[in-house]
Design a protein around this motif. Structure first.
Motif, PDB file in Angstrom:
ATOM      1  N   ARG B  52       0.852  -1.193   0.000  1.00 18.93           N
ATOM      2  CA  ARG B  52       0.000   0.000   0.000  1.00 18.93           C
ATOM      3  C   ARG B  52       0.881   1.234   0.000  1.00 18.93           C
ATOM      4  NH1 ARG B  52      -2.864   2.407   4.783  1.00 18.93           N
ATOM      5  NH2 ARG B  52      -4.373   3.850   3.874  1.00 18.93           N
ATOM      6  N   ARG B  55      -1.506   7.088   0.716  1.00 15.93           N
ATOM      7  CA  ARG B  55      -2.851   7.558   0.330  1.00 15.93           C
ATOM      8  C   ARG B  55      -3.603   6.568  -0.586  1.00 15.93           C
ATOM      9  NH1 ARG B  55      -0.372  12.593   0.831  1.00 15.93           N
ATOM     10  NH2 ARG B  55       0.332  12.676  -1.318  1.00 15.93           N
ATOM     11  N   ALA B  56      -3.080   5.411  -0.787  1.00 16.79           N
ATOM     12  CA  ALA B  56      -3.816   4.436  -1.597  1.00 16.79           C
ATOM     13  C   ALA B  56      -4.848   3.730  -0.726  1.00 16.79           C
ATOM     14  CB  ALA B  56      -2.850   3.410  -2.173  1.00 16.79           C
ATOM     15  N   ALA B  57      -5.985   3.368  -1.324  1.00 19.58           N
ATOM     16  CA  ALA B  57      -7.042   2.698  -0.564  1.00 19.58           C
ATOM     17  C   ALA B  57      -6.609   1.275  -0.203  1.00 19.58           C
ATOM     18  CB  ALA B  57      -8.312   2.651  -1.410  1.00 19.58           C
ATOM     19  N   ARG B  58      -7.122   0.808   0.946  1.00 19.61           N
ATOM     20  CA  ARG B  58      -6.769  -0.550   1.356  1.00 19.61           C
ATOM     21  C   ARG B  58      -7.441  -1.575   0.452  1.00 19.61           C
ATOM     22  NH1 ARG B  58      -4.188  -0.698   6.139  1.00 19.61           N
ATOM     23  NH2 ARG B  58      -4.387   1.138   7.436  1.00 19.61           N
ATOM     24  N   ARG B  59      -8.612  -1.213  -0.013  1.00 20.33           N
ATOM     25  CA  ARG B  59      -9.349  -2.147  -0.846  1.00 20.33           C
ATOM     26  C   ARG B  59      -9.801  -1.395  -2.098  1.00 20.33           C
ATOM     27  NH1 ARG B  59     -12.595  -6.940   1.195  1.00 20.33           N
ATOM     28  NH2 ARG B  59     -13.510  -7.721  -0.706  1.00 20.33           N
ATOM     29  N   ASP B  60      -9.654  -2.016  -3.206  1.00 25.35           N
ATOM     30  CA  ASP B  60      -9.930  -1.324  -4.463  1.00 25.35           C
ATOM     31  C   ASP B  60     -10.371  -2.367  -5.484  1.00 25.35           C
ATOM     32  OD1 ASP B  60     -10.064   0.637  -6.347  1.00 25.35           O
ATOM     33  OD2 ASP B  60      -7.939   1.187  -6.292  1.00 25.35           O
TER      34      ASP B  60
END
Lengths: 212, 497
Positions: B52, B55-60
């Protein structure tokens, strides 16, 4: 999602072209060529860097014999570019070189495959090196009626034999012939040149002679 | 019990330490997303487990695949193992990408889930370049020894024959290694026109390992015989100031243009106007810039470095130069040959045909085939010794109709000519039989009822170049090939009648 069966692989807007059929690789040289009198069998595996030198040594000796000769390179599953290097060498070689594979592990199996597929009168195998005089002598012995000639020269060992007989013990180095009916009448000799007291001496010895 | 057959509803986990949204995402990530997208289209459930970035989403979700981001570039390996352990009963297959350090997924799932290791290139040298003592040594040990211990005889996928050599020579891995090359999106330039002057167009990062200096020095000698030659370099990088100085020093200012980064449109238009592209890189995983140029009909001159030499068919789609000192001579002779418009058109046709072979569909098909093979091997061990040999069987289409391709193995591959309307009987089908020598292949073809007369059927040991550019995987999902070939053969028979 997989490759569509009917669609052209060409990019749109370009002229239709045939794929690189048959040009995917250089066709193994020597295949289907004229039979040779003597063929050296070389078992190789991952020898991209050494194969050119080995082939140069082997073919330079064969060229001096004045008879149709060839080399069979048996690849035991190289992961490098050994076969491509053989192709490159074969493209410029006066001695025909054929390439074949052997999926059975081991050097002996590869040599056996080379002998079994050979159409030559005599085959040679072992540590093929830069022989000239020894090879010439061995061929004369074979022509005179010997069935197996074991060479030991310049630190290398090579066995030359009639192809049919070589198939009986292929790949085992110096043949250990048992005293059995199948071996009756096989004439075997060893020929070597070793440096003794600074002089080259011919140490030809008749090892076995089993009369039928 | 078998878990993965490449069918709908099966759950595939793809482990990779970056994904497309990562700031450092590159070719390996493109590979992953292109393949997973096609897996999703085939009805499979795909989960990408990756690190990760900030600032990236945990789930995408990317192209239908669920992305689970956890940990940073170092801790993702531990988090991924824990995640695998928790979900192991719900996973049907794993692609474990080894970017220097693999995820060691067998530690979590054992032998109950098929695992294919995907290696783009070997990192042994790069560890020493990017890390000091003792991290470099630890990294090298993990990549080499750790890999061998944990993955054992599991199937390994590599992107080029050069990578296969490295995997065997540098890492000493013992599992079966299969080539699953990168695909590419075809480049299209409408109304492209070749430049009137001999033009070399190169695309690539201006990085030290690209060795653009070799090309610039060679260009001075090329200009002696081809006075109006020009060079266009597209790309940017840390070497730009040095290259600008070198251009000035060599007096090439009037014939060399350093464009910097260009958008895809202008870049492709410029590339299509070139007579030739050149790549002097010391090492590449795969020559993508080269095959992209080829898809526009531009042949390439490349140095014989790993990866690059795989992407060019010597003297058919370009020229492979053994030593840098031969570069100027080869460039000169190539440009002189390409002066002839008809000759250039023939080169362009071959280049397009070659580049058109590398599709993401074929890559995805291959990866699914390898997962299926690994699953079959897991359930019932193949007693044949692992052998990197492969044999190509080249047979006429009328004989190909006798082969039930669904009964071949999933590691075998199939390729065929498009039927020529003028001569349908000339259509030939090729089968790549992995691990087989000519004798094994002959025996197999006999069992399948195919004539192995050398005048009709050609068999040869596959060279490294023969391992690339196959259209389809044989095996369980190739049931449609036989009817298709039967249809083609019927057309040819009808014509003859």
């Amino acid at each position: 999602m997989r490759h569509p069966l009917m669609e052209e692989t060409e990019i749109r807007g370009t002229a239709v072209t045939r794929p690189l059929l048959g040009a995917r690789t250089v066709r193994p040289p020597g295949r289907g060529g004229t039979p040779v009198d003597l063929e050296l069998v070389m078992a190789v595996r991952d020898e991209e860097d050494k194969i050119e030198q080995r082939l140069t040594e082997a073919t330079s000796g064969l060229l001096t014999l004045g008879m149709p000769t060839g080399v069979a390179v048996v690849d035991g599953g190289s992961s490098d570019r050994t076969i491509e290097a053989v192709d490159d060498f074969a493209a410029g070689s006066l001695v025909p070189v054929r390439v074949l594979g052997c999926s059975i592990p081991g050097r002996e199996a590869a040599v056996r495959r080379g002998i079994e597929t050979s159409r030559a009168r005599w085959v040679g195998y072992g540590e093929t090196g830069a022989f000239t005089v020894e090879l010439d002598h061995a061929v004369r012995l074979l022509a005179e009626g010997k069935h197996i000639v074991c060479l030991g020269a310049a630190g290398h060992r090579v066995t030359l034999a009639h192809t049919a007989i070589a198939q009986m013990f292929a790949g085992t180095g110096v043949p250990q012939l048992q005293d059995i009916p199948q071996h009756a009448g096989i004439r075997m000799t060893a020929h070597g040149r070793s440096r003794i007291a600074g002089k080259l001496e011919d140490t030809t010895v008749v090892l076995t002679r089993i009369e039928s | 019990m078998r878990r993965y057959r490449g069918g709908a509803g099966e759950h595939v986990v793809w482990l990779n330490f970056k994904d497309r949204t990562h700031p450092l995402g590159g070719g390996a990530e493109e590979y992953m997303h292109q393949v997973t997208e096609r897996m999703v289209q085939a009805g499979q459930r795909v989960t990408i487990v990756t690190s990760r970035s900030r600032r990236a989403a945990r789930r995408d979700e990317i192209n239908g695949a669920t992305v689970r981001r956890m940990g940073n570039a170092y801790t993702v390996y531990l988090f991924a193992l824990i995640w695998l352990l928790r979900h192991r009963r719900n996973i049907d297959a794993i692609v474990d990408t080894c970017n220097g350090i693999p995820f060691f997924s067998p530690l979590a799932v054992g032998t109950k889930v098929p695992v294919v290791v995907l290696i783009h290139h070997v990192h042994q040298v790069m560890f020493a370049q990017h890390f000091g003592f003792p991290m470099a040594q630890i990294g090298r040990w993990i990549e080499k020894v750790g890999n061998r211990i944990v993955y054992g005889q599991r199937t390994i996928a590599v992107v080029s024959p050069s990578s296969r050599t490295e995997v065997r020579r540098l890492l000493g891995l013992i599992g079966p290694v299969y080539v699953s090359a990168n695909g590419q999106e075809p480049l299209i330039v409408k109304h492209a026109e070749r430049s009137p002057a001999p033009r070399i167009v190169c695309v690539g990062r201006l990085a030290p390992h690209k060795r653009w200096d070799l090309l610039l020095r060679a260009l001075t000698r090329v200009a002696e015989l081809v006075p109006d030659v020009e060079l266009h370099l597209v790309g940017d990088g840390p070497c730009r100031p040095e290259l600008v100085d070198l251009v000035e020093e060599l007096g090439l200012g009037d014939r060399v243009v350093l464009h910097g980064r260009l958008d895809n449109g202008p870049r492709n238009r410029l590339l299509a106007s070139g007579w030739l592209t050149v790549c002097t890189s010391e090492v590449e995983g795969w020559g993508l810039a080269v095959t992209e140029a080829m898809s526009l009909g531009v042949p390439a001159v490349v140095l014989a470095s790993p990866g690059l030499r795989d992407s060019v068919r010597n003297r058919q789609t370009g020229w492979i130069v053994a030593r840098p000192q031969h570069l100027a001579g080869q460039l000169t002779s190539a440009l002189i040959e390409l002066e002839d418009r008809e000759a250039a058109a023939a080169w362009a046709r071959r280049c397009r045909a070659w580049a058109g072979r590398f599709t993401w569909d074929a890559t995805a098909d291959r990866i699914m085939g390898l997962l299926s093979v690994e699953d079959a091997r897991r359930v019932s061990a193949d007693n044949r010794a692992v052998c990197d040999l492969a044999t190509v069987a080249d047979i006429p289409v009328r004989l190909a109709t006798r082969i039930d391709f669904a009964r071949l193995r999933d590691v075998d591959q199939v390729d065929w000519d498009q039927p020529d309307p003028a001569d349908p009987a000339s259509m030939r089908v090729r089968v790549l039989l992995s691990g087989y020598d000519e004798r094994d292949a002959t025996a197999l073809l006999h069992r399948l009822g195919v004539d192995t007369d050398p005048a009709v059927t050609h068999l040869w040991v596959a060279r490294p170049a023969d391992l690339l550019g196959w259209k389809r995987v044989a095996g369980s999902r190739a049931g449609d090939l036989r009817p298709y070939f039967a249809q083609c053969a019927a057309v040819s028979t009808g014509r003859r009648g």
